[in-house]
Structures are given as C-alpha cells and as structure tokens.
Design a protein around this motif. Structure first.
Motif, PDB file in Angstrom:
ATOM      1  N   GLU A   1     -15.760  -6.705  -5.743  1.00 13.37           N
ATOM      2  CA  GLU A   1     -14.489  -7.437  -5.835  1.00 13.37           C
ATOM      3  C   GLU A   1     -14.644  -8.824  -6.419  1.00 13.37           C
ATOM      4  OE1 GLU A   1     -11.275  -6.879  -2.390  1.00 13.37           O
ATOM      5  OE2 GLU A   1     -13.274  -7.289  -1.630  1.00 13.37           O
TER       6      GLU A   1
ATOM      7  N   SER B   1      -4.775  -2.768   9.421  1.00 10.22           N
ATOM      8  CA  SER B   1      -4.327  -3.531   8.252  1.00 10.22           C
ATOM      9  C   SER B   1      -4.335  -5.020   8.540  1.00 10.22           C
ATOM     10  CB  SER B   1      -2.911  -3.084   7.878  1.00 10.22           C
ATOM     11  OG  SER B   1      -2.403  -3.869   6.822  1.00 10.22           O
ATOM     12  N   GLN B   2      -4.816  -5.787   7.600  1.00 13.06           N
ATOM     13  CA  GLN B   2      -4.717  -7.244   7.732  1.00 13.06           C
ATOM     14  C   GLN B   2      -3.258  -7.653   7.608  1.00 13.06           C
ATOM     15  OE1 GLN B   2      -4.053 -11.079   7.200  1.00 13.06           O
ATOM     16  NE2 GLN B   2      -3.971 -10.007   5.247  1.00 13.06           N
ATOM     17  N   SER B   3      -2.633  -7.243   6.508  1.00 16.24           N
ATOM     18  CA  SER B   3      -1.290  -7.731   6.182  1.00 16.24           C
ATOM     19  C   SER B   3      -0.186  -7.045   6.973  1.00 16.24           C
ATOM     20  CB  SER B   3      -1.027  -7.504   4.695  1.00 16.24           C
ATOM     21  OG  SER B   3      -1.075  -6.105   4.413  1.00 16.24           O
TER      22      SER B   3
ATOM     23  N   SER C   1     -10.062  -2.545   5.453  1.00 14.40           N
ATOM     24  CA  SER C   1      -9.577  -2.045   6.747  1.00 14.40           C
ATOM     25  C   SER C   1     -10.054  -0.607   6.970  1.00 14.40           C
ATOM     26  CB  SER C   1      -8.048  -2.111   6.788  1.00 14.40           C
ATOM     27  OG  SER C   1      -7.625  -3.453   6.642  1.00 14.40           O
TER      28      SER C   1
ATOM     29  N   THR D   1       0.799  -3.098   3.667  1.00 16.00           N
ATOM     30  CA  THR D   1       0.233  -2.219   2.646  1.00 16.00           C
ATOM     31  C   THR D   1       1.055  -0.927   2.546  1.00 16.00           C
ATOM     32  OG1 THR D   1      -1.930  -3.148   3.036  1.00 16.00           O
ATOM     33  CG2 THR D   1      -1.875  -1.004   1.946  1.00 16.00           C
TER      34      THR D   1
END
Ligand code: F6R
Length: 368
Positions: free
Chosen positions: A247, A104-106, A60, A109
C-alpha cells in the motif's frame, strides 16, 4: 494535529499502547471479560450460537483471519471468514444460529455493509455483531451487537491502530464466547486478560526497537518484490505486513503460509526478492526453521522477526531481530504486527511516497 510526528501513520503507530488501553477499559473488570460490553443481550446470543461467519475487507479481513484461529482454539466454535466483496455476490449456506461478525474501521465500507444486509434479509435465525471504530456508522446501526474499538480517529489511509485494537476486541470476543460455551475456565481467562493488560507495555518496548527497523528498511531501496512468511496466526500477520508494504511503498509483496512455499511460491525466490519471516517460539517454529533453510539455498536476503526464545541461528544473508519474549496465543500476533508496520513506514520514507495518502487509495471505500 501531528505534534512531533511527520505523518499520521507514524503518529498512529505510536498511539497503539494508548489505543489498546482505551479499548480494554471498562471491557475488563479485575480479571474478567465483561459480556455486557457487547450489548445487553450478548450473553444469551453468545450462548445460543453454533457457528461464526466473519466478513470484512482489507486490513479488517486480516484481523478476522487471526480471530478464526482464536475462536476455534479458545471458544471451540466453528468459524469461517470471507472477504465481503465475494461473500455478498454468491449464495452462501448460512446455518441457523450463526453469529455474523463484521469488522470495519470506518463502519461505512459498502461491500461489508451490503454483505451484512443481504444475510439479514435472507435468514432469520442468525445474530449479528460488528467490531467497528466509528460509533455512528452504517454497520453499528445495522448490527444487533456492537463492540467499538476505541482507537480514536485514524487519519492515515494505511490502517495501523485500528488493526491492533480490532485484534484486542476479537480476543475479548473469543473469551466471551468461550465462557458462554463453558470452554474457558477462570484460569485461562485470567491468563488471557493478563496478557491483554501487558500489551501496552510490550508494544512500547517493541516501538523502542525502531532504529533497528530503520536499518533493515535500507535494503528495500531498490527492491520490487518481497515475500512474507508465517504459520498459524502469523500467516495472517504476514498478510497484513504484505498489505502495508504494498500500500504505502508500492513494492509488490505477497504473504504465504510458510508450509505452502514448496507448493509453488518458492519459484519466485531469487537474490532480488527479500523474504520476511515471523518466527515466534511456538509449536510451529521447527517447521518454519526448515522452511527458512529452503529459502536460504536460493540466495535471497532474509529478515526474521523472532522472539527471544526462538533462537533462530543467523545464516548467510539473514538478519534476525528479536522481539520481546514470553508471548501467548493472543499477545504474539499483536506484538509481531508492530515491526511490520514500522518496516513498511520506513521503506515508504526511503521510497519517498505519499505515506498518509498513497496513490489510488481512499480511507473509506464506499464504491463497489
Ligand atoms: C488497509 C486499509 C484497507 C481497509 C479496508 C476496509 O490499510 O486501510 O484495506 O482496511 O478498506 O476498511 P474498513 O475497515 O473501514 O471496513
């Protein structure tokens, strides 16, 4: 449900055309970016802000790095960006009329959320906006304005469709703020909207080049290091490419702005360190080409992703792969993300790692 796919990461990479269509839907009417999509008082807020501060983590954050270029180029509003885990623990100067943008995806965080809370607690004359993939999350609850990325659930730990839909959302934001500041005229808005609408088709076309990437991935089998290079927004895309590769394939990868190479990182380059460069046909292309000459003389293997107009002349040890042509400031970074996602995915397959659940990583980082 994986359907015909082997991994969620693969499925999510291929879902990007639809995820982008869903993110654009109802945010663009005809050739106009809707301001109310950001919240009912977005127009007043956008008109009043004088500075933008972006805060995010990981992928992000990389999306925010691209957006800094766009917001200053298109909307002409001074923009800073910082990783949340640094920003929240120092005493940053926050100017009045700052728009604090979290990405942010979620939406969960911890570092991003705590950074937002701490700015809100200490400053009155600021506004907050979150670009988030989860409607019911801490970040949406804590922010005045929200633009949801309609990527759908992202299961794979390595973020893919969340990233490209964040970029699309940040492009909408750049146009929206640019309009409020009278920096974007109708012609420019129409051109950007047209580019955004072409994205699903362009991404589909790029995904069809997967077999070429599978071939490129073979040469990473016994590699321990890789270097990614780009200039401008492509430096941010190089950062994201390096993050994906480290990753899920555990190959140590670093990204550098190509112009910084000669200030130190070039010492790392040898025959065993592949260099991946992103070379769209833009005003920085000639500079990048001379950076590639510097790399060449160190004997490393080079992979260059160019667009059809770049005309990078293949040299010894260099593979040039042409991605679709005629890309603009908004479309280029989004399109060049695709081959890097596919590359990291296929390298991980060759390495036999747990693609969707890489070691030591969690999907949502709620520890500090
Ligand atoms: C990278 C990745 C992480 C997240 C980071 C932020 O593929 O998944 O770097 O991007 O942990 O997460 P969000 O966007 O949920 O705040």
């Amino acid at each position: 449900d994986l359907g015909d796919y082997k991994h969620y990461m693969q499925k999510e990479i291929f879902e990007q055309p639809q995820a982008i269509r869903d993110t654009l839907e109802s945010r663009i009417t005809k050739d106009t970016v809707s301001l109310s999509a950001f919240g009912h008082n977005a127009e007043t807020i956008f008109t009043n802000i004088k500075h933008i501060q972006i805060i995010a983590c990981g992928t992000s954050y990389n999306a925010g790095l691209v957006a800094k270029y766009w917001l200053e180029d298109i909307a002409k509003v001074p923009t800073n960006i910082e990783v949340a885990s640094e920003y929240r623990y120092r005493n940053p100067v926050v100017l009045n009329n700052t728009l604090l943008v979290t990405i942010s995806q979620s939406g969960e965080t911890t570092d991003t959320l705590e950074a937002l809370k701490s700015v809100k607690q200490h400053h009155n004359n600021i506004h907050t906006l979150t670009i988030c993939n989860c409607a019911e999350s801490f970040l949406t609850r804590e922010s005045e304005l929200t633009l949801l990325t309609h990527a759908g659930p992202e299961i794979s730990v390595a973020s893919t469709k969340a990233f490209t839909t964040q970029l699309v959302s940040l492009a909408l934001l750049s146009v929206a703020i640019g309009k409020c500041h009278k920096q974007v005229d109708k012609k420019q808005e129409t051109a950007i909207v047209d580019g955004l609408n072409r994205l699903p088709g362009l991404i589909k076309k790029t995904l069809e080049q997967e077999s070429q990437i599978i071939e490129l991935a073979q040469s990473f089998k016994n590699k321990f290091n890789a270097i990614f290079l780009g200039r401008g927004t492509m430096h941010a895309i190089a950062m994201e490419g390096a993050l994906k590769l480290k990753e899920i394939s555990y190959i140590h990868s670093e990204a550098f702005p190509a112009g910084e190479l000669k200030h130190g990182p070039i010492a790392l380059i040898d025959q065993d360190t592949p260099v991946i460069a992103i070379a769209p046909n833009d005003q920085l292309l000639d500079k990048l080409k001379s950076n590639l000459q510097e790399v060449k003389s160190r004997g490393s293997q080079m992979i260059v992703f160019e667009d059809e107009m770049s005309n990078v002349t293949p040299m010894q040890n260099m593979t040039v792969m042409s991605i679709t042509h005629n890309l603009g400031i908004i479309t280029a970074p989004i399109i060049f993300t695709i081959p890097l996602q596919l590359l990291s995915y296929h390298v991980a397959l060759i390495k036999g790692t747990n693609v969707d659940k890489p070691r030591n990583l969690a999907k949502s980082v709620t520890v500090e």
